[in-house]
Every structure is written in structure tokens, then in C-alpha cells.
Design a protein around this motif. Structure first.
Motif, PDB file in Angstrom:
ATOM      1  N   LEU A   1       0.949  -1.399   0.262  1.00 43.61           N
ATOM      2  CA  LEU A   1       0.305   0.087  -0.077  1.00 43.61           C
ATOM      3  C   LEU A   1       1.038   1.290   0.015  1.00 43.61           C
ATOM      4  O   LEU A   1       1.982   1.349   0.622  1.00 43.61           O
ATOM      5  CB  LEU A   1      -1.235   0.185   1.367  1.00 43.61           C
ATOM      6  CG  LEU A   1      -1.467  -0.888   1.715  1.00 43.61           C
ATOM      7  CD1 LEU A   1      -2.573  -1.158   2.585  1.00 43.61           C
ATOM      8  CD2 LEU A   1      -2.445  -1.247   0.651  1.00 43.61           C
ATOM      9  N   THR A   2       0.441   2.139  -0.894  1.00 43.67           N
ATOM     10  CA  THR A   2       1.339   3.090  -0.916  1.00 43.67           C
ATOM     11  C   THR A   2       0.420   3.918  -0.699  1.00 43.67           C
ATOM     12  O   THR A   2      -0.426   4.224  -1.586  1.00 43.67           O
ATOM     13  CB  THR A   2       1.820   3.830  -2.116  1.00 43.67           C
ATOM     14  OG1 THR A   2       2.924   2.378  -2.743  1.00 43.67           O
ATOM     15  CG2 THR A   2       3.348   4.714  -1.990  1.00 43.67           C
TER      16      THR A   2
ATOM     17  N   GLU B   1       4.330   8.790   1.867  1.00 40.53           N
ATOM     18  CA  GLU B   1       5.488   9.087   0.751  1.00 40.53           C
ATOM     19  C   GLU B   1       4.968  10.277   1.189  1.00 40.53           C
ATOM     20  O   GLU B   1       5.488  10.805   0.238  1.00 40.53           O
ATOM     21  CB  GLU B   1       5.309   8.475  -1.519  1.00 40.53           C
ATOM     22  CG  GLU B   1       5.491   7.199  -1.051  1.00 40.53           C
ATOM     23  CD  GLU B   1       5.960   7.640  -2.348  1.00 40.53           C
ATOM     24  OE1 GLU B   1       4.898   7.767  -3.424  1.00 40.53           O
ATOM     25  OE2 GLU B   1       6.284   6.272  -3.006  1.00 40.53           O
ATOM     26  N   ALA B   2       3.607  10.368   1.493  1.00 39.68           N
ATOM     27  CA  ALA B   2       3.552  11.656   1.729  1.00 39.68           C
ATOM     28  C   ALA B   2       2.959  12.395   2.864  1.00 39.68           C
ATOM     29  O   ALA B   2       3.263  11.876   4.281  1.00 39.68           O
ATOM     30  CB  ALA B   2       1.657  12.449   1.023  1.00 39.68           C
TER      31      ALA B   2
ATOM     32  N   VAL C   1       8.250   4.583   5.816  1.00 43.12           N
ATOM     33  CA  VAL C   1       8.364   6.426   5.823  1.00 43.12           C
ATOM     34  C   VAL C   1       9.771   6.975   5.266  1.00 43.12           C
ATOM     35  O   VAL C   1      10.748   6.805   5.150  1.00 43.12           O
ATOM     36  CB  VAL C   1       8.247   6.657   7.086  1.00 43.12           C
ATOM     37  CG1 VAL C   1       7.896   8.264   7.406  1.00 43.12           C
ATOM     38  CG2 VAL C   1       7.452   6.088   8.016  1.00 43.12           C
ATOM     39  N   ALA C   2       8.914   7.566   3.550  1.00 42.09           N
ATOM     40  CA  ALA C   2       9.548   8.433   2.986  1.00 42.09           C
ATOM     41  C   ALA C   2      10.210   9.916   3.400  1.00 42.09           C
ATOM     42  O   ALA C   2       9.401   9.759   4.492  1.00 42.09           O
ATOM     43  CB  ALA C   2       9.136   8.460   1.802  1.00 42.09           C
ATOM     44  N   ARG C   3      11.787  10.222   3.025  1.00 50.50           N
ATOM     45  CA  ARG C   3      12.012  11.539   3.181  1.00 50.50           C
ATOM     46  C   ARG C   3      11.169  12.056   2.840  1.00 50.50           C
ATOM     47  O   ARG C   3      10.018  12.226   1.622  1.00 50.50           O
ATOM     48  CB  ARG C   3      13.690  11.731   2.744  1.00 50.50           C
ATOM     49  CG  ARG C   3      14.211  12.613   3.322  1.00 50.50           C
ATOM     50  CD  ARG C   3      15.778  12.801   2.693  1.00 50.50           C
ATOM     51  NE  ARG C   3      16.053  11.134   2.156  1.00 50.50           N
ATOM     52  CZ  ARG C   3      17.021  10.958   2.626  1.00 50.50           C
ATOM     53  NH1 ARG C   3      17.095  10.736   3.574  1.00 50.50           N
ATOM     54  NH2 ARG C   3      17.298   9.369   2.036  1.00 50.50           N
TER      55      ARG C   3
ATOM     56  N   LEU D   1      10.373  -1.488  10.090  1.00 50.53           N
ATOM     57  CA  LEU D   1      10.079   0.178  10.322  1.00 50.53           C
ATOM     58  C   LEU D   1      11.561   0.523   9.784  1.00 50.53           C
ATOM     59  O   LEU D   1      13.554   0.149   9.675  1.00 50.53           O
ATOM     60  CB  LEU D   1      10.140   0.225  11.406  1.00 50.53           C
ATOM     61  CG  LEU D   1       8.801   0.001  12.589  1.00 50.53           C
ATOM     62  CD1 LEU D   1       9.017   1.063  14.282  1.00 50.53           C
ATOM     63  CD2 LEU D   1       7.890   0.836  11.889  1.00 50.53           C
ATOM     64  N   GLU D   2      11.074   1.182   8.657  1.00 48.28           N
ATOM     65  CA  GLU D   2      11.984   2.019   7.935  1.00 48.28           C
ATOM     66  C   GLU D   2      11.596   3.658   7.918  1.00 48.28           C
ATOM     67  O   GLU D   2      10.667   3.335   6.822  1.00 48.28           O
ATOM     68  CB  GLU D   2      12.231   1.008   6.527  1.00 48.28           C
ATOM     69  CG  GLU D   2      13.577   1.517   5.904  1.00 48.28           C
ATOM     70  CD  GLU D   2      14.202   0.776   4.441  1.00 48.28           C
ATOM     71  OE1 GLU D   2      14.739  -0.453   4.281  1.00 48.28           O
ATOM     72  OE2 GLU D   2      13.132   1.287   3.454  1.00 48.28           O
ATOM     73  N   ILE D   3      11.901   3.810   8.741  1.00 52.98           N
ATOM     74  CA  ILE D   3      12.218   5.485   8.549  1.00 52.98           C
ATOM     75  C   ILE D   3      12.885   6.840   8.103  1.00 52.98           C
ATOM     76  O   ILE D   3      13.844   6.187   8.524  1.00 52.98           O
ATOM     77  CB  ILE D   3      11.217   6.131  10.519  1.00 52.98           C
ATOM     78  CG1 ILE D   3      10.565   5.350  10.443  1.00 52.98           C
ATOM     79  CG2 ILE D   3      10.721   7.373  10.384  1.00 52.98           C
ATOM     80  CD1 ILE D   3      10.166   4.960  11.875  1.00 52.98           C
ATOM     81  N   PHE D   4      13.022   7.415   6.976  1.00 57.36           N
ATOM     82  CA  PHE D   4      13.833   8.411   6.377  1.00 57.36           C
ATOM     83  C   PHE D   4      12.950   9.501   6.861  1.00 57.36           C
ATOM     84  O   PHE D   4      14.182  10.746   6.572  1.00 57.36           O
ATOM     85  CB  PHE D   4      13.846   8.391   5.190  1.00 57.36           C
ATOM     86  CG  PHE D   4      14.641   6.863   4.931  1.00 57.36           C
ATOM     87  CD1 PHE D   4      15.556   6.964   4.985  1.00 57.36           C
ATOM     88  CD2 PHE D   4      13.786   5.629   4.361  1.00 57.36           C
ATOM     89  CE1 PHE D   4      16.678   5.345   5.323  1.00 57.36           C
ATOM     90  CE2 PHE D   4      14.541   4.895   4.112  1.00 57.36           C
ATOM     91  CZ  PHE D   4      15.859   4.686   4.284  1.00 57.36           C
TER      92      PHE D   4
END
Ligand code: ADP
Ligand code: MG
Lengths: 247, 360
Positions: free
Chosen positions: B197-198, B229-230, B257-259, B287-290
Motif C-alpha cells: 500500500l502506498t 510518501e506524503a 516512511v519516505a524522506r 520499520l524503515e523511517i527516513f
């Protein structure tokens, strides 16, 4: 009604009850008092059939039948109620669902038909009112977020709904303020003071006995009954301590 | 299909996948499951589609706005990419609403592939229920595109007696749009519920969760990745796994969580319940959080039924099997509680109760 003869029981391979004998007849209230660690809760659990609390000797008959042969739910259906020292929180199951399920299971065990949702709710509300418990709490998950006093009131509401023959109440007075103590004491008298019922009141202090007058008082120490007497024994214990009385 | 095309368990994302059961189901001879399709639909006047072995059955369907079409999904997903053939499309214009859509998949053995495409215009609303029954390998791919403010609530139940169900969801969720998919695995089949899911629009909401109930030597699995992404996105992954006998239930849930995706609120709750010591629950939260201003709560625990609670129920007259069923039902209740529609939730709870009745 209840005849305990030379009962021995182990927990984790350690003998806790070491030859305990006690007779309780219909219409009687017996208080069991004793120091911490004496085995009072163990006695309640062994009579209730809790796994891990293993009888290793002696016998217990209840209403003429071998109690120790029965599984925990069969003991309940036979009319035994165990009031817990620490009532268990059960998230995800509401008080009403739990109690309706329990009552109808017991009725089924006795060959009686189930109560409808409406009939059950009426009964539950009446018992909640009698104990001063908010109807809202009937809908909440079993004991979740209840204060110590609310949990003990809930035990009494359960006892009122189920209507057992014999109630074994393990430190139902602990953690209660004076109002709750009075409500619980009155609840025990109202629900259980009858010629065909009996109570085994496990307690550490005299104070509940001001509300629920016992017919007999026993001192439990190191896994057996070391002294028995009338209500005056409780006062003697209060004055002189377990050490002096049990010695 | 050749076995070479199936993902290898040597790949990290496929290490718990039960491809042997999938393969056996694909190769199984067809047999009559003895199920009446009408029994698989819930009450309601919404659109209905029945697929039998992946083929649309007009006799039991009233598709309404849902179209039936053939195509091949565009995806790199190894199983999703195989789901080509006759499928269905729901495409709603802005502010349109279609509720109570039911898609039933009935299998009699062998493999069946059905692609689905769901595109909701701005502020469009849809609710749907999917049911898998029978046997065989049911392989499905679903693509979701939710425009600004669109909302989709989807409930999926896997009730096949045996065989395998593999689902691959790919979703793009726009500004203030919301996608909720809740799954119940309460059949005897193996499963792989797989999702990506994006969240591409500000304030989007994505949820994928549910309950997997396994018994015997069954293996069920969910593997979900949610990507923010938002900004101001919210995601929920609440999964419960109950494993009896020698079965295996596996949950892998990932939040990325994208930059720049600030003020993300991600919640991940994975819990397993072992009904027997020989059963297995695998949990893999990731979890991968940027981004720096994010809130991601996560918890992963596996346990057994609370012995004290069990005795408490029994001491009030409830027998052991029923006490276990009540506590297990309570364990999955919060996952199924995410289903918004009362009737659908009740139906899923009844499916779970039936499973418990049989397993305990
Ligand atoms: N679950 C248990 N595991 C091990 N020991 C226990 C357990 N329950 C009770 N005991 C031991 O049994 C003895 C009696 O405990 P208990 O019956 O709780 O006493 P009381 O209720 O009179 O305070 C104590 O020595 C206690 O440590
Ligand atoms: Mg105690």
C-alpha cells in the motif's frame, strides 16, 4: 454439605496442605483465619479444582459426592462458588456475556433450560443494584480497569447471579474501603444466609466478621486447622495475634 | 505453470510461504465441493459476482456497476503477475457510492487466476466483501487507485476447506483517501495475503489487518508493506494469529516512511496465540523511517492462553473447551472489530466462532 477429611495437597511439588479436616453443614458460616502463607488460598484453589494445585491425600465430599473427582466447571455446576482473592481481568469478554454463558452452562449441567437475554439482563441488573454496582460496568470487559473494590463487588454480583450452595470467599474483604466492605458484607448475608446454603469465609482480619457473623472460626497454620472455636476466637486472634493463638 | 516460476523460499520475503501446498492444490484433480454458491453470499441487495474456478458465473451474479473483463496485471510480483485472465473492474466516478458489493470465489480444484481493478474517483465510496470457498489454488491480484477523499472498506474471508489462496493487493492512496482491508483466514487452506500500500497524498489512511486461524499442519501467512510518501498519513496494521496443533501462522508487516513524509502516524500490532506447544507463530515487524517527525507505534508478542483467565471462566461453570474458545475469540476480537459494517462483522465473527468450535 462439605466434608474435608485429612486433605493433603501440593503446589509445584511442595506440600502446602498437610492433613486438613473440616466439616461445614448447611446453614453455617465458617471463617478460616490464619497468617500469610498458611495455605488459605491454596485450600480455596484445591477445592475449586485449579490445575497445579494437586490433592495428594485425604478426601473431600460435597453434597454427598466426591468433589476432587470433578473438573472445575462441574464443581461450579454442583453449586460451589469460589470468590477470588485476585479476580482476573479478561479483555474482550464483557461481564454480561461471561456471566450469561456461565449461568447457562451451569443450568445445562443441571438439566435446566437457558435464560433468555432479557431474563438474564433483568437478573444481572437486580444483583448489580443490590451491590451498588453501576449497570454500565456489566457491559465492560470482565474486571478490566476495575478498582480493587469494584472487582470484589463484581465477585459478589457474580455470586448473586449464580446463586451457589457453597461459597468459598478468599479474602473478599482485602482492598475494600469501609463502604465497599459494608456492601460486600450485606451481599454475603443476603445471598448466602439461608438454611440450605453455607459459606467458607477466608480472611486475614476480623473486620469483615463484624458484618458477616461466623458460626465457627478456625485457625489455619502451616497447612492444617490448628484451632477451632466460636466467634470469640476471631476477637482473641485480633487481640493476641496468630502466634499466640496458633501455638 | 511450472514449479520454476514459483518464488523460492530462499528469498527472505518468501521464507514462510507454503509453496508446496500451493503446488499440490494447483495439481489437484477437480472435485465437487458440495457448496451451494447462494450460501456464500451475505444478505443484501448490493452487486454480486460469482467466480467458479476463476470463471464468471452470470447465473448467480448481478454485477451492477462492476464490469467483467480479461486482462493481465502489470506487476513484478511473482504470484500477482500470474493472475491473468477473466477478472473484474470497479470504476467509480467522483462522489459515486456503491455499497455491499460481494465477490465470491468458489474453487473445485486446480488453479484459477482472477485479476481485479478498483478505481475510485474523488470522494467516491465503496464497500465490499470477498469470500473464498471450496478447494484448489485461488490466485488473485487486485489493484486499487483511490483519488482524493475516496473511501474503500473491504472485508475478505478465506474459508476454503483446503488448497491454497494467494492474494496480492497493490494500492495507491491519494490525498485524504482511505483504504481499509480486513482479512479473516478461517478455512483449512494454506494462504499468502500479500500487500503493498502506498500513501501518495497528504492525510491518506491505509489499513490492512485481520486474523489468521490455523490448525492441523496448515500454514497461513500475511506479508504487508505500507509506504508513506506524503505528509500526515496514517496507517494501521493490526494482525492476530492463532495457531493450533502443529500449524504455522506467519505475519510480516513493514512500514516505510519516505524522506519528507512528516507527521506520519503508523501503528503496527502483531500478536500471536499458541493453542498448543507444537504450533508456531512467526512475527516480523519492520520499520524503515527516513523522516524525523513521525509517530510509529509497534508491538509484536506471542503467547499462550492465560491459565488464570482459563481457570476463572471454568470456576464459574464454563467447560474447558468453551473457555478456550471464548478467550481465543476475545483475542481476535479487536482485529475483526475493525470491520465497520455490523452485519459483515457479525458474519466474520460467526466464521471465526465456527473455526474455534471445530479446532478446540
Ligand atoms: N502458585 C504457587 N507456586 C508456588 N508456591 C505457591 C503457589 N501458591 C502458593 N504457594 C505457596 O504456598 C504457600 C501457601 O500460600 P497461600 O495458600 O497463598 O497462603 P495464604 O493464602 O494463606 O496467604 C506459600 O508458602 C506460598 O508461597
Ligand atoms: Mg491468600
Amino acid at each position: 454439605m462439605l466434608k474435608i477429611d485429612n486433605l493433603r495437597a501440593e503446589v509445584d511439588g511442595k506440600e502446602i496442605l498437610k492433613g486438613l479436616s473440616l466439616d461445614v453443614n448447611a446453614g453455617e458460616v465458617h471463617a478460616i483465619m490464619g497468617p500469610n502463607g498458611a495455605g488459605k488460598s491454596t485450600l480455596g484453589y484445591v477445592l475449586g479444582g485449579r490445575p497445579g494445585y494437586e490433592p495428594t491425600g485425604g478426601s473431600v465430599t460435597f453434597a454427598g459426592e466426591d468433589l476432587l473427582e470433578k473438573s472445575a466447571h462441574e464443581r461450579a455446576a454442583a453449586g460451589l462458588f469460589l470468590g477470588f482473592q485476585y479476580p482476573v481481568e479478561i479483555p474482550g469478554i464483557s461481564n454480561v456475556q461471561f456471566l450469561r454463558e456461565a449461568l447457562n452452562a451451569q443450568r445445562r449441567g443441571r438439566g435446566e433450560g437457558p435464560l433468555s437475554g432479557g431474563e438474564f439482563l433483568k437478573l444481572a441488573r437486580a444483583q448489580a443494584d443490590a451491590l451498588g454496582m453501576d449497570h454500565e460496568m456489566l457491559k465492560r470487559p470482565v474486571n478490566v480497569g476495575f478498582s480493587g473494590g469494584e472487582k470484589k463487588r463484581n465477585e459478589m454480583v457474580q455470586m448473586g447471579i449464580i446463586g451457589p450452595k457453597l461459597a468459598i470467599l478468599d479474602e473478599t474483604d482485602s482492598g475494600l474501603d469501609i463502604d465497599a466492605l459494608k456492601a460486600v458484607g450485606e451481599g454475603i448475608n443476603r445471598i448466602m444466609r439461608a438454611p440450605d446454603k453455607a459459606v467458607l469465609l477466608i480472611t486475614h482480619y476480623q473486620r469483615l466478621l463484624d458484618y458477616v457473623q461466623p458460626d465457627f472460626v478456625h485457625v489455619l497454620a502451616e497447612g492444617r486447622i490448628v484451632r477451632s472455636g466460636g466467634p470469640e476466637l476471631a476477637h482473641e486472634l485480633e487481640r493476641e495475634g496468630y502466634g499466640a493463638v496458633a501455638a | 505453470m511450472t514449479i520454476l516460476e514459483l518464488p523460492s523460499p530462499r528469498l527472505e520475503e518468501w521464507r514462510w510461504a507454503d509453496m508446496a501446498t500451493l503446488k499440490a492444490a494447483a495439481d489437484a484433480e477437480p472435485r465437487d465441493a458440495g457448496i451451494r454458491p447462494a450460501d456464500l453470499f451475505l444478505d443484501g441487495d448490493g452487486p454480486r459476482l460469482l467466480f467458479v474456478d476463476g470463471v464468471f458465473e452470470p447465473a448467480h451474479s448481478r454485477p451492477g456497476p462492476v464490469k467483467v473483463a480479461r486482462w493481465a496485471p502489470e506487476t513484478v510480483h511473482p504470484l500477482g503477475g500470474m493472475a491473468e485472465g477473466e477478472g473484474w473492474v470497479l470504476s467509480l466516478e467522483a462522489e459515486a457510492a456503491v455499497t455491499g458489493i460481494q465477490i465470491v470465489h468458489l474453487g473445485s480444484g486446480g488453479e484459477s487466476h482472477v485479476p481485479a481493478r478498483i478505481a475510485l474517483g474523488e470522494d467516491a465510496v465503496a464497500t465490499m466483501v470477498e469470500t473464498y470457498a471450496g478447494t484448489g489454488w485461488a490466485n488473485r491480484f487486485a489493484r486499487f487507485d483511490l483519488a482524493r477523499g475516496a473511501r474503500l472498506m473491504r472485508s475478505v474471508r478465506l474459508l476454503q476447506a483446503d488448497g491454497f489462496v494467494s492474494l496480492r493487493d497493490e494500492a495507491v492512496i491519494g490525498e485524504a483517501a482511505s483504504l481499509v482491508s480486513i482479512f479473516l483466514g478461517a478455512g483449512g487452506m494454506g494462504s499468502r495475503i500479500d500487500g503493498a500500500l502506498t500513501l501518495t497524498g497528504k492525510g491518506a489512511f491505509a489499513e490492512m489487518g485481520g486474523a489468521l486461524l490455523t490448525s492441523g499442519t496448515q500454514k497461513q501467512e500475511a506479508a504487508v508493506a505500507v509506504r508513506h510518501e506524503a505528509i500526515e498519513g496514517t496507517s494501521r496494521q493490526l494482525w492476530r494469529a492463532v495457531a493450533a496443533n502443529r500449524s504455522v501462522a506467519s505475519l510480516a508487516a513493514r512500514v516505510e516512511v519516505a524522506r519528507g513524509a512528516q507527521q506520519t502516524d503508523g501503528e503496527q500490532s502483531l500478536r500471536g496465540l499458541l493453542l498448543e506447544r507444537a504450533a508456531t507463530v512467526n512475527l516480523k515487524p519492520e520499520l524503515e523511517i527516513f523522516a524525523d517527525d513521525v509517530k510509529c507505534a509497534h508491538g509484536a508478542t506471542v503467547g499462550e492462553l492465560d491459565a488464570r483467565a482459563l481457570f476463572y471462566l471454568q470456576s464459574r461453570g464454563i467447560d474447558e473447551a468453551r473457555a478456550k474458545a471464548l478467550l481465543t475469540h476475545a483475542f481476535v476480537a479487536d482485529a475483526l472489530g475493525r470491520i465497520g459494517d455490523d452485519a459483515v462483522r457479525a458474519a466474520f465473527e460467526a466464521d471465526a466462532a465456527r473455526w474455534l468450535e471445530a479446532a478446540l
